[in-house]
Scaffold this motif. Sequence first.
Motif, PDB file in Angstrom:
ATOM      1  N   GLN A   1       6.951  33.325  72.561  1.00 59.03           N
ATOM      2  CA  GLN A   1       8.038  33.746  71.588  1.00 59.03           C
ATOM      3  C   GLN A   1       7.692  33.713  70.150  1.00 59.03           C
ATOM      4  O   GLN A   1       7.899  34.669  69.498  1.00 59.03           O
ATOM      5  CB  GLN A   1       9.101  32.591  71.755  1.00 59.03           C
ATOM      6  N   ILE A   2       6.511  32.868  69.674  1.00 58.91           N
ATOM      7  CA  ILE A   2       6.097  32.741  68.500  1.00 58.91           C
ATOM      8  C   ILE A   2       5.211  34.127  68.450  1.00 58.91           C
ATOM      9  O   ILE A   2       5.499  34.772  67.060  1.00 58.91           O
ATOM     10  CB  ILE A   2       5.112  31.690  68.180  1.00 58.91           C
ATOM     11  N   LEU A   3       4.353  34.602  69.440  1.00 57.15           N
ATOM     12  CA  LEU A   3       3.586  35.863  69.123  1.00 57.15           C
ATOM     13  C   LEU A   3       4.442  36.963  68.864  1.00 57.15           C
ATOM     14  O   LEU A   3       4.247  38.078  68.144  1.00 57.15           O
ATOM     15  CB  LEU A   3       2.672  35.898  70.232  1.00 57.15           C
ATOM     16  N   ALA A   4       5.715  37.132  69.737  1.00 59.59           N
ATOM     17  CA  ALA A   4       6.545  38.292  69.615  1.00 59.59           C
ATOM     18  C   ALA A   4       7.229  38.014  68.338  1.00 59.59           C
ATOM     19  O   ALA A   4       7.375  39.355  67.640  1.00 59.59           O
ATOM     20  CB  ALA A   4       7.558  37.879  70.792  1.00 59.59           C
ATOM     21  N   ASP A   8       6.636  41.441  65.367  1.00 57.28           N
ATOM     22  CA  ASP A   8       8.007  42.057  65.640  1.00 57.28           C
ATOM     23  C   ASP A   8       8.051  43.576  65.132  1.00 57.28           C
ATOM     24  O   ASP A   8       8.622  44.306  65.347  1.00 57.28           O
ATOM     25  CB  ASP A   8       9.193  41.262  65.073  1.00 57.28           C
ATOM     26  N   LYS A   9       7.228  43.754  64.097  1.00 54.84           N
ATOM     27  CA  LYS A   9       7.086  45.068  63.523  1.00 54.84           C
ATOM     28  C   LYS A   9       6.298  46.015  64.206  1.00 54.84           C
ATOM     29  O   LYS A   9       6.308  47.044  63.907  1.00 54.84           O
ATOM     30  CB  LYS A   9       6.590  45.067  61.939  1.00 54.84           C
ATOM     31  N   ASP A  10       5.392  45.760  65.225  1.00 50.95           N
ATOM     32  CA  ASP A  10       4.726  46.334  65.997  1.00 50.95           C
ATOM     33  C   ASP A  10       5.216  46.554  67.341  1.00 50.95           C
ATOM     34  O   ASP A  10       4.956  45.543  68.369  1.00 50.95           O
ATOM     35  CB  ASP A  10       3.218  45.876  66.022  1.00 50.95           C
ATOM     36  N   SER A  11       5.749  47.680  67.638  1.00 54.67           N
ATOM     37  CA  SER A  11       6.621  47.824  68.932  1.00 54.67           C
ATOM     38  C   SER A  11       5.557  48.294  69.992  1.00 54.67           C
ATOM     39  O   SER A  11       5.918  48.281  71.254  1.00 54.67           O
ATOM     40  CB  SER A  11       7.597  48.700  68.773  1.00 54.67           C
ATOM     41  N   SER A  12       4.206  48.320  69.822  1.00 51.63           N
ATOM     42  CA  SER A  12       3.173  48.684  70.921  1.00 51.63           C
ATOM     43  C   SER A  12       2.730  47.481  71.541  1.00 51.63           C
ATOM     44  O   SER A  12       1.999  47.604  72.542  1.00 51.63           O
ATOM     45  CB  SER A  12       2.215  49.653  70.204  1.00 51.63           C
ATOM     46  N   ILE A  13       3.313  46.497  70.952  1.00 55.54           N
ATOM     47  CA  ILE A  13       2.704  45.050  71.698  1.00 55.54           C
ATOM     48  C   ILE A  13       3.874  44.456  71.989  1.00 55.54           C
ATOM     49  O   ILE A  13       4.670  44.161  71.333  1.00 55.54           O
ATOM     50  CB  ILE A  13       1.911  44.310  70.868  1.00 55.54           C
ATOM     51  N   ARG A  14       3.782  43.815  73.250  1.00 52.54           N
ATOM     52  CA  ARG A  14       4.879  43.065  73.864  1.00 52.54           C
ATOM     53  C   ARG A  14       4.447  41.576  74.224  1.00 52.54           C
ATOM     54  O   ARG A  14       3.304  41.766  75.050  1.00 52.54           O
ATOM     55  CB  ARG A  14       5.752  43.852  74.865  1.00 52.54           C
ATOM     56  N   SER A  58      11.779  47.417  80.788  1.00 57.84           N
ATOM     57  CA  SER A  58      11.381  46.342  80.098  1.00 57.84           C
ATOM     58  C   SER A  58      10.877  46.751  78.689  1.00 57.84           C
ATOM     59  O   SER A  58      10.431  45.591  78.221  1.00 57.84           O
ATOM     60  CB  SER A  58      10.804  45.346  80.858  1.00 57.84           C
ATOM     61  N   TYR A  59      10.542  47.725  78.246  1.00 58.30           N
ATOM     62  CA  TYR A  59       9.879  48.084  76.909  1.00 58.30           C
ATOM     63  C   TYR A  59      10.318  47.603  75.900  1.00 58.30           C
ATOM     64  O   TYR A  59       9.917  47.311  74.826  1.00 58.30           O
ATOM     65  CB  TYR A  59       9.732  49.876  77.128  1.00 58.30           C
ATOM     66  N   ASP A  60      11.726  47.295  75.733  1.00 58.71           N
ATOM     67  CA  ASP A  60      12.486  46.611  74.654  1.00 58.71           C
ATOM     68  C   ASP A  60      12.411  45.255  74.634  1.00 58.71           C
ATOM     69  O   ASP A  60      12.875  44.261  73.850  1.00 58.71           O
ATOM     70  CB  ASP A  60      13.782  47.057  74.404  1.00 58.71           C
TER      71      ASP A  60
END
Length: 69
Positions: A1-4, A8-14, A58-60
């Motif tokens: 959750q912290i890494l997310a 948060d500005k980089d939508s290429s990493i989840r 699940s991409y979002d």
Amino acid sequence: QILAEEFDKDSSIRFNCINPGAVQTKMRKTAYPLENSGELLKPEEIMEKYLWLMSEASYDSTGKSLDCQ
């Protein structure tokens, strides 16, 4: 959750986490040799969450913690 949150500005990493719980695997049998593994779920019975995370559906999703049981 912290890494997310940090990305948060980089939508290429989840960043998500799956807790499979107790499952009939060789590793589980080695760790708990006296456990009755017949009472545990088989790996294929919890694959739905893994497949969902790998799908476009699940991409979002990021920062989630999913329990398989």
